[in-house]
Design an enzyme around this catalytic site. Structure first.
Site, PDB file in Angstrom:
ATOM      1  N   ARG A  91     -17.664 -15.681 -15.031  1.00  0.00           N
ATOM      2  CA  ARG A  91     -16.486 -15.799 -14.171  1.00  0.00           C
ATOM      3  C   ARG A  91     -15.582 -14.609 -14.421  1.00  0.00           C
ATOM      4  O   ARG A  91     -15.205 -14.311 -15.563  1.00  0.00           O
ATOM      5  CB  ARG A  91     -15.737 -17.105 -14.441  1.00  0.00           C
ATOM      6  CG  ARG A  91     -14.345 -17.120 -13.801  1.00  0.00           C
ATOM      7  CD  ARG A  91     -13.746 -18.488 -13.638  1.00  0.00           C
ATOM      8  NE  ARG A  91     -12.290 -18.454 -13.768  1.00  0.00           N
ATOM      9  CZ  ARG A  91     -11.456 -17.919 -12.886  1.00  0.00           C
ATOM     10  NH1 ARG A  91     -11.916 -17.340 -11.801  1.00  0.00           N
ATOM     11  NH2 ARG A  91     -10.145 -17.946 -13.092  1.00  0.00           N
ATOM     12  N   ARG A 101     -12.372 -10.973  -2.866  1.00  0.00           N
ATOM     13  CA  ARG A 101     -12.761 -10.308  -4.121  1.00  0.00           C
ATOM     14  C   ARG A 101     -14.275 -10.293  -4.264  1.00  0.00           C
ATOM     15  O   ARG A 101     -14.861  -9.318  -4.736  1.00  0.00           O
ATOM     16  CB  ARG A 101     -12.114 -11.020  -5.311  1.00  0.00           C
ATOM     17  CG  ARG A 101     -12.385 -10.371  -6.664  1.00  0.00           C
ATOM     18  CD  ARG A 101     -11.610 -11.072  -7.771  1.00  0.00           C
ATOM     19  NE  ARG A 101     -10.178 -10.916  -7.575  1.00  0.00           N
ATOM     20  CZ  ARG A 101      -9.258 -11.641  -8.205  1.00  0.00           C
ATOM     21  NH1 ARG A 101      -9.639 -12.600  -9.050  1.00  0.00           N
ATOM     22  NH2 ARG A 101      -7.977 -11.443  -7.992  1.00  0.00           N
ATOM     23  N   ASP A 120      -2.288 -10.921 -15.071  1.00  0.00           N
ATOM     24  CA  ASP A 120      -1.394 -10.598 -13.959  1.00  0.00           C
ATOM     25  C   ASP A 120       0.017 -11.134 -14.201  1.00  0.00           C
ATOM     26  O   ASP A 120       0.823 -11.258 -13.288  1.00  0.00           O
ATOM     27  CB  ASP A 120      -1.943 -11.101 -12.626  1.00  0.00           C
ATOM     28  CG  ASP A 120      -2.081 -12.616 -12.565  1.00  0.00           C
ATOM     29  OD1 ASP A 120      -1.633 -13.310 -13.506  1.00  0.00           O
ATOM     30  OD2 ASP A 120      -2.647 -13.111 -11.564  1.00  0.00           O
TER      31      ASP A 120
END
Length: 250
Positions: free
Chosen positions: A91, A29, A208
């Site tokens: 983050r 990522r 998710d």
């Protein structure tokens, strides 16, 4: 430490670390974010789960660094990034949503975190709060709105020490009644480490999975979790762009 002496774990030189840093869990990522969002990205360090790349965004230096899974390992990356001169850190990650109205692929912006991640208690008393810097939160809200994500869910996330459950009760009902918005693993340690240094940090997440809906369907994580779906990938790609744009506003 010399600006040209490689950091012990990240292996990047302090002179190669920008003041603005995007941190993510997965090395792939980090690579994707740097290659798609930054101009002239260069790998400056790689060791274990830590991949560090630096480039520019609209002419502004930005570093992207992966920190792996869990707060203990992530704290290594955060410590060395701060040691190298990072001052503004966001983050960007995935999370389990803790509100029934949050769909997969939706953004969640954290205003603070519950310190259940198992590491920050070794750094500072538990009475010290894990709070996102208000300037980071505002920048993330602005950047999200620029991408059509107006009024995303905001609030307290719980940073947990483990991903899969064990024999001990995880007290999900308690935390749902406390109105947390999501569950993740590494934000609290970042906010604490930035806070004690007087630096800016925050977090933005993509859902998710939804813990509330899974509980209502009596489904467990072993059988339902799938972070590889297209809706999650699309949300993550947009989230990373939002995070980089927010860093550029700070």
């Amino acid at each position: 430490m010399s600006a040209d002496q490689p950091l012990p774990i990240l292996r990047a030189r302090p002179s190669q670390i920008a003041e603005r840093v995007l941190v993510v869990g997965e090395p792939a990522r980090a690579q994707r974010a740097a290659e798609t969002l930054l101009e002239n990205p260069q790998e400056v360090g790689s060791y274990r789960e830590y991949l560090t790349l630096t480039g520019t965004f609209n002419g502004m230096p930005i570093t992207v660094c992966s920190h792996g899974v869990g707060a203990g390992g992530a704290s290594v990356a955060f410590h060395e990034l701060f040691q190298a001169g990072a001052k503004k850190v966001i983050r960007g990650g995935t999370c389990g949503a803790a509100r029934a109205d949050i769909n997969d692929g939706d953004f969640i912006i954290a205003t603070g975190a519950i310190r259940d991640e198992g590491a920050s208690e070794s750094l500072v008393p538990m009475s010290y709060p894990a709070v996102a810097d208000y300037r980071v939160v505002n920048a993330l809200l602005t950047a999200s709105a620029n991408h059509g994500r107006t009024n995303p869910p905001t609030g307290i996330v719980r940073s947990a020490a483990t991903f899969y459950p064990g024999l001990l009760d995880r007290n999900l009902d308690l935390w749902l009644h406390a109105n947390i918005v999501a569950l993740e693993m590494e934000l609290a340690i970042l906010l604490v480490m930035a806070g004690v240094r007087g630096l800016q940090a925050g977090g933005i997440f993509v859902s998710d999975g939804n813990m509330v809906r899974d509980r209502e369907r009596k489904e467990n994580l072993d059988n339902t979790y799938d972070p590889h779906r297209q809706i999650v990938k699309q949300g993550t790609d947009t989230m990373l762009r939002v995070a980089v744009e927010a860093l550029a506003m700070l």
